[in-house]
Structures are given as structure tokens and as C-alpha cells.
Design a protein around this motif. Structure first.
Motif, mmCIF file in Angstrom:
data_model
loop_
_atom_site.group_PDB
_atom_site.id
_atom_site.type_symbol
_atom_site.label_atom_id
_atom_site.label_comp_id
_atom_site.label_asym_id
_atom_site.label_seq_id
_atom_site.Cartn_x
_atom_site.Cartn_y
_atom_site.Cartn_z
ATOM 1 N N VAL A 7 7.548 -1.494 9.628
ATOM 2 C CA VAL A 7 6.723 -0.993 8.532
ATOM 3 C C VAL A 7 5.245 -1.154 8.874
ATOM 4 C CG1 VAL A 7 6.175 -1.256 6.082
ATOM 5 C CG2 VAL A 7 8.527 -1.583 6.875
ATOM 6 N N LEU A 8 4.911 -2.334 9.386
ATOM 7 C CA LEU A 8 3.519 -2.628 9.750
ATOM 8 C C LEU A 8 3.054 -1.726 10.893
ATOM 9 C CD1 LEU A 8 1.266 -4.554 8.916
ATOM 10 C CD2 LEU A 8 2.084 -6.171 10.639
ATOM 11 N N ALA A 9 3.925 -1.488 11.861
ATOM 12 C CA ALA A 9 3.573 -0.633 12.998
ATOM 13 C C ALA A 9 3.321 0.800 12.551
ATOM 14 C CB ALA A 9 4.673 -0.677 14.052
ATOM 15 N N LYS A 10 4.106 1.274 11.570
ATOM 16 C CA LYS A 10 3.897 2.635 11.056
ATOM 17 C C LYS A 10 2.545 2.754 10.372
ATOM 18 C CE LYS A 10 8.749 3.950 10.475
ATOM 19 N NZ LYS A 10 9.826 4.301 9.505
ATOM 20 N N VAL A 11 2.130 1.686 9.679
ATOM 21 C CA VAL A 11 0.800 1.677 9.061
ATOM 22 C C VAL A 11 -0.273 1.760 10.139
ATOM 23 C CG1 VAL A 11 -0.847 0.291 7.716
ATOM 24 C CG2 VAL A 11 1.559 0.395 7.034
ATOM 25 N N GLY A 12 -0.093 1.005 11.222
ATOM 26 C CA GLY A 12 -1.044 1.034 12.332
ATOM 27 C C GLY A 12 -1.129 2.402 12.980
ATOM 28 N N LEU A 13 0.016 3.058 13.118
ATOM 29 C CA LEU A 13 0.046 4.392 13.724
ATOM 30 C C LEU A 13 -0.611 5.416 12.803
ATOM 31 C CD1 LEU A 13 1.178 5.724 16.320
ATOM 32 C CD2 LEU A 13 3.206 6.340 14.992
ATOM 33 N N LYS A 14 -0.337 5.299 11.507
ATOM 34 C CA LYS A 14 -0.879 6.253 10.536
ATOM 35 C C LYS A 14 -2.392 6.140 10.423
ATOM 36 C CE LYS A 14 -0.250 7.771 5.742
ATOM 37 N NZ LYS A 14 0.473 7.513 4.466
#
Length: 405
Positions: A338-345
């Protein structure tokens, strides 16, 4: 048929993977993850098409597992490990973030990206640990309480991390958002305590009069998922809300009955989560970056293992517990996705780093049952050389020397 066909594919693949795992005397979780790799988008053959929809259904599995965990625990059991959970976990996360930052810089990433690496590896997997402990029959032991207490605090820390990390270039914007999130969390917990003590017991008492197992199961599921959704509306974790609902319900006279009813539903939706984890694994990316992936996995296992084991020792836990905690919580957790998706977004991390951390997380999850299973034989060898160690109990370290595995 869309998602209907995908669910059928997943369930059949999970059954085959589970049978293989059972035949090899391995945890069923590994069979589910293997099934996910097979039906995932990177391996060809029979493939799941609606991956995003499956991931959404998998969130229900996470929520139900944590809801069931809350039903099995109580505030009294968690109070035993409050010191290491509330004080030790933030220390562990800071140390792990520092360790991850150093690893990221060594691998050639920029400073901000390296901080993201540290934050992503600072979280461990609640789902994997719970399943591993269940399979080994260790869910009621003191070391399991220590691990669960630390995992709960880690899961809570996801919210501030999601707020702070994207704002690293402008920290003054993130601080008011963090304060608002803390206020919402406090209001939610206060509301849940009131509902759990005043409303939920009356609701179950009313439903119990009808003597309908179907209605009771529906009520239990509605409370677990409904409170989780309410937590999501508060801007907090869906799974955290379900866990709090389980904790509150566990204090009522219907807690044990609710747990027995929810377990089959938890297991069915739980397998969706583990299959979805396997679907994230790209064998081609791992093959192309094998050296980097294996190096990162090794550094995470060693670094986190030492940090967790040392902290357990420093907080007064002796005998097998530091070893069990170190060998149990080394993996990268599901909330890291979830955190990685925020970083990517937010363009805080690159696609390359995202794929690298994703692959690393899945591999550490797969390794967890094997490495965690080494606790007993390693401790047996150690015990032969340190026979003077006293037997442990489940009392806090301030009152007596610590307990069983």
C-alpha cells in the motif's frame, strides 16, 4: 465471465497449491502464493484478468483475519506486552528505516528514495505471521503476543508514513495532516469503546433470541466489515477497524461464538489475499535482477532479525523469545504494498524501485514459514550450551523471567 471466472480460477489453483503444500508438509500459505504465481499475469497460461478487483476482495480477507485475531485476543493480553509494543516498535521502525536508508544509498538510490526503502522494509507482515503461528500452534504463546503487539503498532504507523513520506520535500504541509489523522484516530477509538460496551452487546443479545445461526453469522460479519468501512471513512486503515471491532467484541459473552462462526469465512477470503500476493511476483524481473534481489533479501533478513531480537532482549525477554521474534518478523509486510503504491503515485519512487521492493517483499514472505520454523532447532542447540537459563512464563519481565515460545 469476468471476476466470476477469476474467482473460480483462483479457488481451484489455491486448492491444487494447498494440496501440493500439504503433501510436502509445508504451510498452506506457500501453496496459495505458488498458485498466485501460476495464475498471475507474468507466467502465461490460465491467467486472472481482473487483478484489481481480486486485490479489493483480498482486503476483505485481511480485515476478516484481523477481526478474528481481535476476537481471540483481549486488552488484558495485550497489556502484558505494552512496553515493547508501544516503545520498542517505534524504536525498531526508526532503526530499520536507518538501515534501509543505508542499503538504498549503497545500491545507488537517491536520498528520498532510500528513505522510502527504509520505510517499506520497516513493516512486517501481520497476515503471514498470523498464519504461520496458527499452523505451528503457537498463537497463544508469549512470543506470539510480543509479535502481535509489535505488528499492531506497525500497522497503525502506516497512516503517518503515508502522510509524511510523500511530503518529504515539503514537511510543513504534512505535519497538520498528521495531527488531523491522530485526532481522527482518537475520536474513532473513543466511539468504538462506547459502541462496544453499550450497543453491540444489546444487539447480539437481541439477535441471539431468534436462535438463528445464519443471522448471527451475518451480524458478526456486518460488525467486522462495517466497522472496518467506518474506519476507512475516518481516513484510517480498513483492517485496523476490523481488528478493533474484534477486540471490543471479544470482551462480550458472545466473543467465542462469534469466532467459531467467522473462521470459515476468514479462511476463504484469506486465501484470496495470499493468491493475490503471488500474482504480484514477476519471475522475469527477478531473473534479470537476481543478484540485487537476493542481496536485498539477505540484508533485510539479517538486519531486521538482529534489530527485533536485540530489542526483545533489551526489553527483558529472555530464552527463546528474542530468537522467535527475530526469526519471525524479518519479512516485509503487506502494508508495504500500500505504501509503495502511494510512493509510485506521488512519483516519490521509480517503477524500478517499486518492482524491486515488491519482489523482495514477496520473497521474504515466502521464506517466513521456513526461517521461523528454525526457531525450535536453533534454540535446542543453544540450550545445550546454556543450560543455566531459567524457564520462562507469560508474566511481564518486571515480575518474573520470561516464558515459552
Amino acid at each position: 465471465m469476468g471476476i466470476t471466472a477469476d474467482i473460480a480460477i483462483i479457488v481451484v489453483a489455491a486448492l491444487l497449491g494447498g494440496l501440493i503444500a500439504q503433501q510436502l508438509r509445508q504451510p498452506l500459505v506457500l501453496g496459495y502464493i505458488l498458485a498466485g504465481v501460476v495464475v498471475g499475469p507474468y507466467t502465461g497460461g490460465v491467467t486472472v484478468t481482473e487483478i484489481h478487483d481480486i486485490e479489493l476482495l483480498a482486503e476483505i480477507g485481511v480485515a476478516l483475519l484481523l477481526f478474528a485475531l481481535g476476537l481471540e485476543l483481549s486488552f488484558k493480553k495485550l497489556l502484558v506486552v505494552r512496553n515493547i509494543a508501544l516503545i520498542g516498535t517505534p524504536i525498531q521502525m526508526l532503526l530499520t528505516i536507518a538501515c534501509g536508508f543505508a542499503i538504498g544509498r549503497w545500491l545507488g538510490f537517491e536520498k528520498i528514495a532510500s528513505l522510502w526503502v527504509g520505510a517499506l522494509i520497516s513493516l512486517s507482515s501481520t497476515m503471514i505471521i498470523l498464519k504461520t503461528l496458527m499452523n505451528r500452534g503457537l498463537l497463544g504463546t508469549l512470543s506470539s503476543h510480543v509479535m502481535i503487539g509489535m505488528l499492531i503498532v506497525q500497522d497503525l504507523a502506516v497512516i503517518p508514513l503515508m502522510i509524511i513520506l510523500p511530503q518529504l520535500s515539503n514537511p510543513t504541509t504534512g505535519l497538520p495532516m498528521l495531527g488531523w489523522a491522530a485526532l481522527k484516530a482518537a475520536c474513532f477509538l473513543a466511539l468504538m469503546v462506547y459502541i462496544g460496551t453499550k450497543i453491540i452487546p444489546r444487539l447480539f443479545s437481541y439477535i441471539a433470541r431468534w436462535n438463528s445461526r445464519e443471522l448471527f453469522l451475518l451480524a458478526v460479519t456486518a460488525i467486522g466489515l462495517g466497522v472496518g468501512y467506518a474506519t476507512y471513512l475516518f481516513g484510517l486503515s480498513f483492517a485496523f477497524g476490523a481488528f478493533v471491532a474484534g477486540i471490543v467484541l471479544s470482551e462480550s459473552e458472545y466473543g467465542h461464538q462469534a469466532l467459531s462462526e467467522i473462521i470459515p469465512l476468514r479462511d476463504v477470503f484469506g486465501l484470496l489475499f495470499f493468491v493475490s500476493i503471488g500474482m504480484l511476483l514477476d519471475p522475469a524481473f527477478i531473473a534479470a535482477n537476481l543478484k540485487t534481489v537476493l542481496l536485498l533479501v539477505s540484508l533485510i533478513i539479517i538486519g531486521k532479525g538482529i534489530i527485533f531480537g536485540t530489542l526483545a532482549k533489551l526489553f527483558g525477554y529472555g530464552n527463546v523469545i528474542p530468537l522467535a521474534v527475530g526469526l519471525g518478523l524479518f519479512q516485509v509486510g503487506e502494508f508495504s504494498f500500500v505504501l509503495a503504491k502511494v510512493g509510485l503515485k506521488t512519483h516519490s519512487i521509480s517503477n524500478e524501485l517499486y518492482a524491486l521492493m515488491l519482489s523482495t517483499a514477496v520473497i521474504t514472505m515466502v521464506l517466513t514459514p521456513f526461517i521461523s520454523g528454525l526457531t525450535t532447532p536453533i534454540y535446542a542447540v543453544r540450550k545445550r550450551h546454556f543450560k543455566h537459563e531459567s524457564l520462562q512464563t507469560t508474566k511481564p519481565p518486571s515480575t518474573i523471567s520470561r516464558g515459552v515460545l
